[in-house]
Motif scaffolding. Sequence first.
Motif, PDB file in Angstrom:
ATOM      1  N   ALA A 172       0.818  -1.218   0.000  1.00 15.64           N
ATOM      2  CA  ALA A 172       0.000   0.000   0.000  1.00 15.64           C
ATOM      3  C   ALA A 172       0.855   1.272   0.000  1.00 15.64           C
ATOM      4  O   ALA A 172       0.683   2.136  -0.868  1.00 15.64           O
ATOM      5  N   PRO A 173       1.797   1.461   0.956  1.00 15.12           N
ATOM      6  CA  PRO A 173       2.605   2.692   0.920  1.00 15.12           C
ATOM      7  C   PRO A 173       3.518   2.768  -0.302  1.00 15.12           C
ATOM      8  O   PRO A 173       3.756   3.856  -0.835  1.00 15.12           O
ATOM      9  N   VAL A 174       4.042   1.628  -0.748  1.00 15.80           N
ATOM     10  CA  VAL A 174       4.943   1.641  -1.903  1.00 15.80           C
ATOM     11  C   VAL A 174       4.183   2.007  -3.173  1.00 15.80           C
ATOM     12  O   VAL A 174       4.618   2.869  -3.950  1.00 15.80           O
ATOM     13  N   LEU A 175       3.033   1.376  -3.389  1.00 16.88           N
ATOM     14  CA  LEU A 175       2.259   1.675  -4.605  1.00 16.88           C
ATOM     15  C   LEU A 175       1.717   3.097  -4.583  1.00 16.88           C
ATOM     16  O   LEU A 175       1.615   3.742  -5.630  1.00 16.88           O
ATOM     17  N   ALA A 176       1.369   3.592  -3.387  1.00 10.96           N
ATOM     18  CA  ALA A 176       0.920   4.987  -3.290  1.00 10.96           C
ATOM     19  C   ALA A 176       2.046   5.938  -3.705  1.00 10.96           C
ATOM     20  O   ALA A 176       1.822   6.922  -4.428  1.00 10.96           O
ATOM     21  N   ALA A 177       3.261   5.639  -3.275  1.00 12.41           N
ATOM     22  CA  ALA A 177       4.410   6.466  -3.661  1.00 12.41           C
ATOM     23  C   ALA A 177       4.699   6.340  -5.150  1.00 12.41           C
ATOM     24  O   ALA A 177       4.992   7.332  -5.826  1.00 12.41           O
ATOM     25  N   VAL A 178       4.622   5.125  -5.681  1.00 12.75           N
ATOM     26  CA  VAL A 178       4.880   4.899  -7.105  1.00 12.75           C
ATOM     27  C   VAL A 178       3.912   5.696  -7.965  1.00 12.75           C
ATOM     28  O   VAL A 178       4.315   6.359  -8.932  1.00 12.75           O
ATOM     29  N   ARG A 179       2.639   5.678  -7.601  1.00 15.64           N
ATOM     30  CA  ARG A 179       1.628   6.375  -8.411  1.00 15.64           C
ATOM     31  C   ARG A 179       1.681   7.884  -8.179  1.00 15.64           C
ATOM     32  O   ARG A 179       1.574   8.671  -9.122  1.00 15.64           O
ATOM     33  N   GLY A 180       1.867   8.285  -6.929  1.00 16.82           N
ATOM     34  CA  GLY A 180       1.875   9.715  -6.643  1.00 16.82           C
ATOM     35  C   GLY A 180       3.064  10.439  -7.245  1.00 16.82           C
ATOM     36  O   GLY A 180       2.950  11.595  -7.668  1.00 16.82           O
ATOM     37  N   LEU A 181       4.212   9.777  -7.302  1.00 13.83           N
ATOM     38  CA  LEU A 181       5.430  10.393  -7.838  1.00 13.83           C
ATOM     39  C   LEU A 181       5.675  10.041  -9.304  1.00 13.83           C
ATOM     40  O   LEU A 181       6.700  10.446  -9.857  1.00 13.83           O
ATOM     41  N   GLU A 182       4.766   9.285  -9.899  1.00 13.81           N
ATOM     42  CA  GLU A 182       4.912   8.842 -11.292  1.00 13.81           C
ATOM     43  C   GLU A 182       6.262   8.164 -11.505  1.00 13.81           C
ATOM     44  O   GLU A 182       7.047   8.508 -12.390  1.00 13.81           O
ATOM     45  N   VAL A 183       6.525   7.192 -10.672  1.00 10.73           N
ATOM     46  CA  VAL A 183       7.796   6.486 -10.677  1.00 10.73           C
ATOM     47  C   VAL A 183       7.865   5.515 -11.850  1.00 10.73           C
ATOM     48  O   VAL A 183       6.886   4.852 -12.192  1.00 10.73           O
ATOM     49  N   ASP A 184       9.021   5.427 -12.470  1.00  8.28           N
ATOM     50  CA  ASP A 184       9.239   4.496 -13.579  1.00  8.28           C
ATOM     51  C   ASP A 184       9.837   3.181 -13.127  1.00  8.28           C
ATOM     52  O   ASP A 184       9.738   2.177 -13.832  1.00  8.28           O
ATOM     53  N   LEU A 185      10.502   3.188 -11.964  1.00 10.58           N
ATOM     54  CA  LEU A 185      11.227   1.999 -11.529  1.00 10.58           C
ATOM     55  C   LEU A 185      11.487   2.097 -10.036  1.00 10.58           C
ATOM     56  O   LEU A 185      11.645   3.197  -9.497  1.00 10.58           O
ATOM     57  N   VAL A 186      11.525   0.934  -9.372  1.00 10.29           N
ATOM     58  CA  VAL A 186      11.764   0.887  -7.930  1.00 10.29           C
ATOM     59  C   VAL A 186      13.054   0.135  -7.651  1.00 10.29           C
ATOM     60  O   VAL A 186      13.257  -0.988  -8.129  1.00 10.29           O
ATOM     61  N   PHE A 187      13.962   0.775  -6.883  1.00 13.67           N
ATOM     62  CA  PHE A 187      15.168   0.121  -6.395  1.00 13.67           C
ATOM     63  C   PHE A 187      14.892  -0.398  -4.986  1.00 13.67           C
ATOM     64  O   PHE A 187      14.375   0.334  -4.137  1.00 13.67           O
TER      65      PHE A 187
END
Length: 479
Positions: A206-221
């Motif tokens: 939940a917190p990771v996907l919220a950050a991914v969508r909110g910041l328009e992230v292309d990739l997660v390290f």
Amino acid sequence: MRSDGSPSRVRRRRRGKPAWYAPAAVAVDVIGAAVPVYAAFRLFDEAHAVYYAAAVSVAWVLVRAARTRYTWRALGERGHAQPLLRDGMVLVALLTMVRAATGEDSPCHLVPAALVVCLAFTAACQTLTNRHLQARRRDGRGVRRALVIGETAALNGLVNRLSRRTDHEFVVVGVCPIGDDTPNLIAPVAGRLAQRLPAHLSDDSAPVLAAVRGLEVDLVFVVSGPTMAAERLRRLSWALHEDGCPLVVVPGLTEVVQRRVTVATLAGLTTLHVTPPARGAALLAKGVLDRVGAAVLLVLFAPVFAVVGIAVRMDSPGAVLHRQIRVGHQGRHFTLAKFRTMVADAEQLKQELAKTNEHDGLMFKMRRDPRTTRVGRVLRRFSLDELPQLVNVVRGHMSLVGPRPPLPEEVAQYDEVELRRLGVKPGLTGLWQVSGRSDLSWDETVALDLHYVDNWSPVVDLNILSRTLRAVVEGNGAY
């Protein structure tokens, strides 16, 4: 839709790379193959030169496309000689099979000869697009937005490392630390993960996907560690992949090039096998090439030695050559010779100038060193003062390529990590010389030398030698 009812963003924008990279690469490959093949066949008055040129250019593009050279991920990235040479060998093999199957009786030696020009065209295109892309990335364009997850200490290390370098495509737009510690970073904290293993998948996702969508992230390290490994990492990968977001796991292994690492599965565990640096036959070949190459260069540069020697003698009183004790492979001392670029009593004056040292490490460097002579400035600008070290290479004290040979007083202050620089012979040129020389900080100098010690190979040496001429002409950091 995801299992939790939220929409899955499977497709993500491809950021930053100009759309003209792909057509430009294809056009260069077509022209680079067609023109020399056509010229070669016309030179020997072969009929149907146009058809041969068209066939070879189409085959070359198909080989490159089949080997994913035109993909978005590959375009504009730094090219290496080995993949390009392998592509050329595949093309020659393909054309040979077609020739045998069709009974074509055209001169078979014309195509490989023409392909030398073709490979040069392709290499030039790769170099130009890479420089263009690197310039965009230095300006903050052509980058991919990344989110970093991990324990605070490891997270700080990775983000700081990425921020210090501009030779990659990632910009960190947010972090998700594990636990309550606050990372010492400019990147904002976009979410937090619990220190313990979560009971439910959503506790991490939940917190990771919220950050991914909110910041328009292309990739997660994800920086692996005791609290982010095994089942927890596996569950997080499920959530990210269902959302269409790529995941990169950082194992904490640094400065090891890809060719030394192989991935294998053992009892369901993903393992990294790290091979040791080149040794044995490669080391023997390096020694032979060093001595033969240095001997040839001594003969070729004999007139330059005479001219420089006369210039040094006429410019200021003192010996033509300056000799110093330096530290070589495994701490062995040897006498290094250079053309004198300073006044005769330079070593005595060094103590008086110690407080004016402009370098942050153990080396003494000044941009406008008052001890340097007029001829000395010219010699240093074009690295001509280093030429007598070819004698050291012939005698086996040095290599053509390697770290800078340090002074004994510098080595006396080395820590355990810095002593690793003495793991190979010092070089006439090296990563330090082609990457900025005296403009580099001490930490950058050590990092480059350690990277070379751990990852050298004959191909790496050839690459450094090819870059040396450009570094000498540009003169960056030469003082």
